[in-house]
Design a protein around this motif. Structure first.
Motif, mmCIF file in Angstrom:
data_model
loop_
_atom_site.group_PDB
_atom_site.id
_atom_site.type_symbol
_atom_site.label_atom_id
_atom_site.label_comp_id
_atom_site.label_asym_id
_atom_site.label_seq_id
_atom_site.Cartn_x
_atom_site.Cartn_y
_atom_site.Cartn_z
ATOM 1 N N GLU A 4 -3.488 1.642 15.218
ATOM 2 C CA GLU A 4 -4.124 0.642 14.354
ATOM 3 C C GLU A 4 -3.975 1.024 12.882
ATOM 4 N N GLU A 5 -4.059 2.323 12.621
ATOM 5 C CA GLU A 5 -3.928 2.799 11.240
ATOM 6 C C GLU A 5 -2.534 2.492 10.692
ATOM 7 N N THR A 6 -1.512 2.669 11.521
ATOM 8 C CA THR A 6 -0.140 2.381 11.110
ATOM 9 C C THR A 6 0.044 0.891 10.862
ATOM 10 N N LYS A 7 -0.538 0.063 11.721
ATOM 11 C CA LYS A 7 -0.452 -1.388 11.545
ATOM 12 C C LYS A 7 -1.104 -1.823 10.240
ATOM 13 N N GLU A 8 -2.284 -1.259 9.960
ATOM 14 C CA GLU A 8 -2.986 -1.605 8.722
ATOM 15 C C GLU A 8 -2.182 -1.184 7.499
ATOM 16 N N SER A 9 -1.564 -0.017 7.555
ATOM 17 C CA SER A 9 -0.747 0.452 6.443
ATOM 18 C C SER A 9 0.455 -0.460 6.230
ATOM 19 N N LEU A 10 1.078 -0.868 7.312
ATOM 20 C CA LEU A 10 2.240 -1.754 7.225
ATOM 21 C C LEU A 10 1.845 -3.111 6.657
ATOM 22 N N ILE A 11 0.714 -3.629 7.076
ATOM 23 C CA ILE A 11 0.227 -4.909 6.547
ATOM 24 C C ILE A 11 -0.038 -4.797 5.052
ATOM 25 N N LYS A 12 -0.633 -3.684 4.627
ATOM 26 C CA LYS A 12 -0.923 -3.471 3.201
ATOM 27 C C LYS A 12 0.370 -3.403 2.395
ATOM 28 N N VAL A 13 1.386 -2.704 2.903
ATOM 29 C CA VAL A 13 2.680 -2.596 2.217
ATOM 30 C C VAL A 13 3.334 -3.969 2.091
ATOM 31 N N VAL A 14 3.271 -4.766 3.144
ATOM 32 C CA VAL A 14 3.866 -6.104 3.113
ATOM 33 C C VAL A 14 3.141 -6.989 2.106
ATOM 34 N N GLU A 15 1.823 -6.905 2.046
ATOM 35 C CA GLU A 15 1.057 -7.705 1.088
ATOM 36 C C GLU A 15 1.399 -7.317 -0.353
ATOM 37 N N VAL A 16 1.501 -6.029 -0.620
ATOM 38 C CA VAL A 16 1.852 -5.576 -1.974
ATOM 39 C C VAL A 16 3.278 -6.019 -2.317
ATOM 40 N N GLY A 17 4.180 -5.918 -1.360
ATOM 41 C CA GLY A 17 5.557 -6.360 -1.579
ATOM 42 C C GLY A 17 5.641 -7.846 -1.874
ATOM 43 N N ARG A 18 4.862 -8.654 -1.172
ATOM 44 C CA ARG A 18 4.844 -10.094 -1.432
ATOM 45 C C ARG A 18 4.337 -10.388 -2.830
ATOM 46 N N THR A 19 3.300 -9.676 -3.261
ATOM 47 C CA THR A 19 2.746 -9.881 -4.602
ATOM 48 C C THR A 19 3.773 -9.519 -5.669
ATOM 49 N N ILE A 20 4.449 -8.395 -5.490
ATOM 50 C CA ILE A 20 5.478 -7.980 -6.450
ATOM 51 C C ILE A 20 6.597 -9.007 -6.496
ATOM 52 N N LEU A 21 7.039 -9.469 -5.352
ATOM 53 C CA LEU A 21 8.099 -10.470 -5.297
ATOM 54 C C LEU A 21 7.644 -11.779 -5.930
#
Length: 51
Positions: A4-21
């Motif tokens: 679950e911790e890995t999933k949450e980290s991946l979701i956070k990375v994707v959200e930050v990447g979307r914001t940057i894009l």
């Protein structure tokens, strides 16, 4: 299976990447167009619509 911790980290990375894009796409296109054009316009003409 990922924890679950890995999933949450991946979701956070994707959200930050979307914001940057989201906020960086148009400035990137303007920068690439500015640096690749011939003749290169002055920065004041690029920024100011009245120049």
């Amino acid at each position: 299976m990922p924890s679950e911790e890995t999933k949450e980290s991946l979701i956070k990375v994707v959200e930050v990447g979307r914001t940057i894009l989201h906020y960086g796409w148009i400035p990137l296109i303007i920068y690439v167009g500015y640096t690749r054009s011939t003749p290169q316009p002055s920065l004041i003409k690029l920024i100011s619509p009245l120049a």
